[in-house]
Design a protein around this motif. Structure first.
Motif, PDB file in Angstrom:
ATOM      1  N   PHE A 248       0.830  -1.214   0.000  1.00 31.23           N
ATOM      2  CA  PHE A 248       0.000   0.000   0.000  1.00 31.23           C
ATOM      3  C   PHE A 248       0.857   1.254   0.000  1.00 31.23           C
ATOM      4  O   PHE A 248       2.009   1.239   0.405  1.00 31.23           O
ATOM      5  CB  PHE A 248      -0.970   0.008   1.198  1.00 31.23           C
ATOM      6  CG  PHE A 248      -0.301   0.203   2.530  1.00 31.23           C
ATOM      7  CD1 PHE A 248       0.192  -0.879   3.250  1.00 31.23           C
ATOM      8  CD2 PHE A 248      -0.159   1.480   3.077  1.00 31.23           C
ATOM      9  CE1 PHE A 248       0.811  -0.690   4.484  1.00 31.23           C
ATOM     10  CE2 PHE A 248       0.446   1.664   4.314  1.00 31.23           C
ATOM     11  CZ  PHE A 248       0.935   0.570   5.012  1.00 31.23           C
ATOM     12  N   ASP A 249       0.267   2.322  -0.525  1.00 31.59           N
ATOM     13  CA  ASP A 249       0.920   3.632  -0.570  1.00 31.59           C
ATOM     14  C   ASP A 249      -0.113   4.647  -0.103  1.00 31.59           C
ATOM     15  O   ASP A 249      -1.087   4.934  -0.794  1.00 31.59           O
ATOM     16  CB  ASP A 249       1.381   3.928  -2.002  1.00 31.59           C
ATOM     17  CG  ASP A 249       2.143   5.247  -2.093  1.00 31.59           C
ATOM     18  OD1 ASP A 249       2.030   6.079  -1.163  1.00 31.59           O
ATOM     19  OD2 ASP A 249       2.835   5.453  -3.111  1.00 31.59           O
ATOM     20  N   PHE A 250       0.092   5.162   1.092  1.00 32.45           N
ATOM     21  CA  PHE A 250      -0.834   6.104   1.718  1.00 32.45           C
ATOM     22  C   PHE A 250      -0.372   7.503   1.340  1.00 32.45           C
ATOM     23  O   PHE A 250       0.741   7.907   1.667  1.00 32.45           O
ATOM     24  CB  PHE A 250      -0.771   5.873   3.238  1.00 32.45           C
ATOM     25  CG  PHE A 250      -1.804   6.618   4.035  1.00 32.45           C
ATOM     26  CD1 PHE A 250      -3.010   7.016   3.478  1.00 32.45           C
ATOM     27  CD2 PHE A 250      -1.578   6.891   5.379  1.00 32.45           C
ATOM     28  CE1 PHE A 250      -3.962   7.685   4.237  1.00 32.45           C
ATOM     29  CE2 PHE A 250      -2.520   7.557   6.148  1.00 32.45           C
ATOM     30  CZ  PHE A 250      -3.708   7.953   5.572  1.00 32.45           C
ATOM     31  N   HIS A 251      -1.217   8.248   0.614  1.00 30.79           N
ATOM     32  CA  HIS A 251      -0.780   9.541   0.085  1.00 30.79           C
ATOM     33  C   HIS A 251      -1.973  10.437  -0.182  1.00 30.79           C
ATOM     34  O   HIS A 251      -3.132  10.000  -0.116  1.00 30.79           O
ATOM     35  CB  HIS A 251       0.013   9.333  -1.212  1.00 30.79           C
ATOM     36  CG  HIS A 251      -0.816   8.726  -2.313  1.00 30.79           C
ATOM     37  ND1 HIS A 251      -1.048   7.379  -2.405  1.00 30.79           N
ATOM     38  CD2 HIS A 251      -1.474   9.294  -3.344  1.00 30.79           C
ATOM     39  CE1 HIS A 251      -1.818   7.142  -3.453  1.00 30.79           C
ATOM     40  NE2 HIS A 251      -2.092   8.285  -4.037  1.00 30.79           N
ATOM     41  N   GLY A 252      -1.690  11.691  -0.491  1.00 31.01           N
ATOM     42  CA  GLY A 252      -2.752  12.625  -0.845  1.00 31.01           C
ATOM     43  C   GLY A 252      -2.254  13.581  -1.906  1.00 31.01           C
ATOM     44  O   GLY A 252      -1.053  13.753  -2.070  1.00 31.01           O
ATOM     45  N   HIS A 253      -3.183  14.156  -2.656  1.00 36.00           N
ATOM     46  CA  HIS A 253      -2.769  15.188  -3.603  1.00 36.00           C
ATOM     47  C   HIS A 253      -3.905  16.155  -3.885  1.00 36.00           C
ATOM     48  O   HIS A 253      -5.078  15.853  -3.657  1.00 36.00           O
ATOM     49  CB  HIS A 253      -2.206  14.582  -4.889  1.00 36.00           C
ATOM     50  CG  HIS A 253      -3.174  13.766  -5.685  1.00 36.00           C
ATOM     51  ND1 HIS A 253      -4.124  14.320  -6.501  1.00 36.00           N
ATOM     52  CD2 HIS A 253      -3.320  12.419  -5.783  1.00 36.00           C
ATOM     53  CE1 HIS A 253      -4.821  13.348  -7.079  1.00 36.00           C
ATOM     54  NE2 HIS A 253      -4.360  12.188  -6.649  1.00 36.00           N
ATOM     55  N   THR A 254      -3.536  17.331  -4.363  1.00 33.47           N
ATOM     56  CA  THR A 254      -4.541  18.324  -4.720  1.00 33.47           C
ATOM     57  C   THR A 254      -5.158  17.938  -6.048  1.00 33.47           C
ATOM     58  O   THR A 254      -4.598  17.168  -6.812  1.00 33.47           O
ATOM     59  CB  THR A 254      -3.903  19.719  -4.859  1.00 33.47           C
ATOM     60  OG1 THR A 254      -2.832  19.627  -5.798  1.00 33.47           O
ATOM     61  CG2 THR A 254      -3.362  20.214  -3.535  1.00 33.47           C
TER      62      THR A 254
END
Lengths: 228, 236
Positions: A135-141
């Protein structure tokens, strides 16, 4: 050769007018088609002819990325203007050799909004999975055309389950990329609680049209029990 | 049939090369990027050899400049003519490269690259005898020198994007320009060698039409792509 003396002659072809017209007309038409149908969808996220969608070239487009750096202190406390929510989602992942083995699911959050999360990988019969899930926990606009996209990488690893808390650093979509490495299909049972909004199916962050389980009778019962 | 097969192969190779040039990089013209850009931004003071290398690299990998050169030498059989036209082109682009950067003239790189695309189509059209058909006679030397000026502005805008340090600017700029000429010489030798071989084949005249038609198309795509960039992204 009838050119005057100062004209330095270079050899040229002697193409029939009809062929010349065909070459220039065809060149202009084909060139315009390539620009409108392929280059604009792939490079500028514009698809005037709809060919980018049809050919899949539109998927090549991605905004330029800028990595978000932690540091600027955020207020430790935030009064929320929306009521807290609780959601249970089951994210289906195909067997590792299927294209559906990996997908993303995210929540829309404003800066400072917080959620508690807890997920576990389960086999189709509900038993715990034994092969760790990537898994890759991330955020972006959500960048508009021509804007840079800010990306925050929270953490990535392999695990059978995980839980914790996230305070969104900026307005955008925040969540997980999951990839199944087991030979059988699995599902990720994800429970979140806090301040966030669900991404409507088909929108960025929920491209795979996942419907949450909460809202269904058994989950309402679960929620009521929790409340007591 | 043998000649037909080998010439068909030649055509396909030429078509593939031009198609690759059209489709490969697209988008943001042909900029100096990544680690090279970081190097340029970090350089203070004269550093001629690296800048020379960057100039040569920019030219050798600059498909828009190369396509124009291909069009220019397509029908130049005598070395004297090749030298004349290539010198005119070099004179043109060196002038505007130096003036553009030193006088800090700001032109949209999208518009400059669009005109460079037009120059490719122009030369193909000329090779096809299009202007003669239309009864228009334009001095070839003027056209090549004039488009050289535009290509120079293209080189200048790429360097200007990198915010060159004023310390050592002139030296580095000259080194870059020398590199551009070296790169052009290398690329030209290769193009010329292939062209010379190709001209000896009996099928050359027939496929010369197809090659120039493809060159015309490549110019249209280059120009269209840059115009799209100009109107969508804006000032580049």
């Amino acid at each position: 050769m009838s050119e005057d003396a100062s004209y330095v002659p270079t050899a040229q072809l002697n193409v029939k007018p009809k062929t010349l017209l065909l070459i220039t007309g065809g060149g202009l038409a084909a060139g315009t088609l390539i620009v409108l149908g392929a280059i604009m969808p792939a490079e500028y996220n514009l698809d005037p002819l709809g060919l980018g969608e049809l050919s899949g070239l539109a998927r090549l487009w991605a905004p330029e990325e800028k990595t978000w750096q932690p540091g600027a202190g955020m207020d430790p406390a935030h009064s929320s203007n929306i009521p807290s929510a609780r959601t249970v989602v089951e994210i289906p992942l195909g067997a590792s050799d299927w294209p559906e083995a990996a997908l993303e699911y995210k929540f829309a959050m404003k800066p400072g909004q917080t959620l508690l999360y807890k997920w576990q990988a389960l086999n189709e019969d509900g038993s715990p999975v034994t092969v760790p899930v990537e898994f890759d926990f991330h955020g972006h606009t959500l960048a508009k055309d021509g804007e840079e996209m800010t990306v925050a990488n929270y953490y990535k690893s392999e695990a059978l389950a995980d839980e914790g808390a996230l305070m969104a650093p900026f307005d955008g979509i925040h969540g997980w990329y999951f990839k199944n490495h087991a030979p059988d299909p699995i599902r990720i049972r994800l429970e979140v609680e806090g301040y966030y909004e669900l991404v409507p199916p088909g929108q960025p962050g929920n491209e795979f049209r996942i419907q949450p389980l909460s809202g269904q009778p058994e989950d309402q019962a679960l929620e009521e029990n929790d409340g007591q | 049939m043998d000649a037909g097969n080998s010439s068909t192969r030649t055509l396909w190779i030429a078509a593939a090369a031009i198609a690759a040039a059209i489709l490969a990089p697209a988008a943001y013209a042909h900029a100096i990027g990544g680690k090279d850009a970081a190097f340029v931004a970090a350089t203070v003071g004269p550093d001629p050899l690296p800048f020379m290398y960057l100039g040569a690299k920019h030219m050798v990998t600059g498909y828009d400049h190369l396509l124009f050169l291909l069009g220019v030498i397509f029908f130049l059989y005598r070395l004297k003519d090749v030298l004349l036209y290539v010198s005119l082109f070099s004179l043109g682009h060196s002038t505007t490269l130096l003036i553009g950067v030193l006088a800090d003239i700001n032109v949209s790189s999208f518009l400059v690259d669009a005109v460079i695309g037009v120059s490719v189509s122009y030369k193909a059209f000329e090779n096809l005898g299009g202007f003669r058909r239309m009864g228009v006679s334009i001095d070839n030397r003027l056209a090549v020198g004039g488009f050289g000026l535009i290509h120079g502005f293209g080189l200048a805008t790429k360097l200007q994007d990198l915010e060159l340090n004023p310390n050592g600017l002139v030296e580095n700029l000259l080194a870059f320009n020398v590199g551009v000429e070296i790169g052009q010489l290398i690329a030209l030798s290769l193009i010329l060698a292939v062209m010379t071989l190709w001209r000896t084949t009996r099928s050359f005249p027939r496929f010369a039409i197809a090659a120039n038609a493809l060159l015309f198309l490549a110019g249209v795509v280059l120009a269209g792509q840059q115009l799209a960039g100009f109107f969508i992204v804006g000032e580049g």
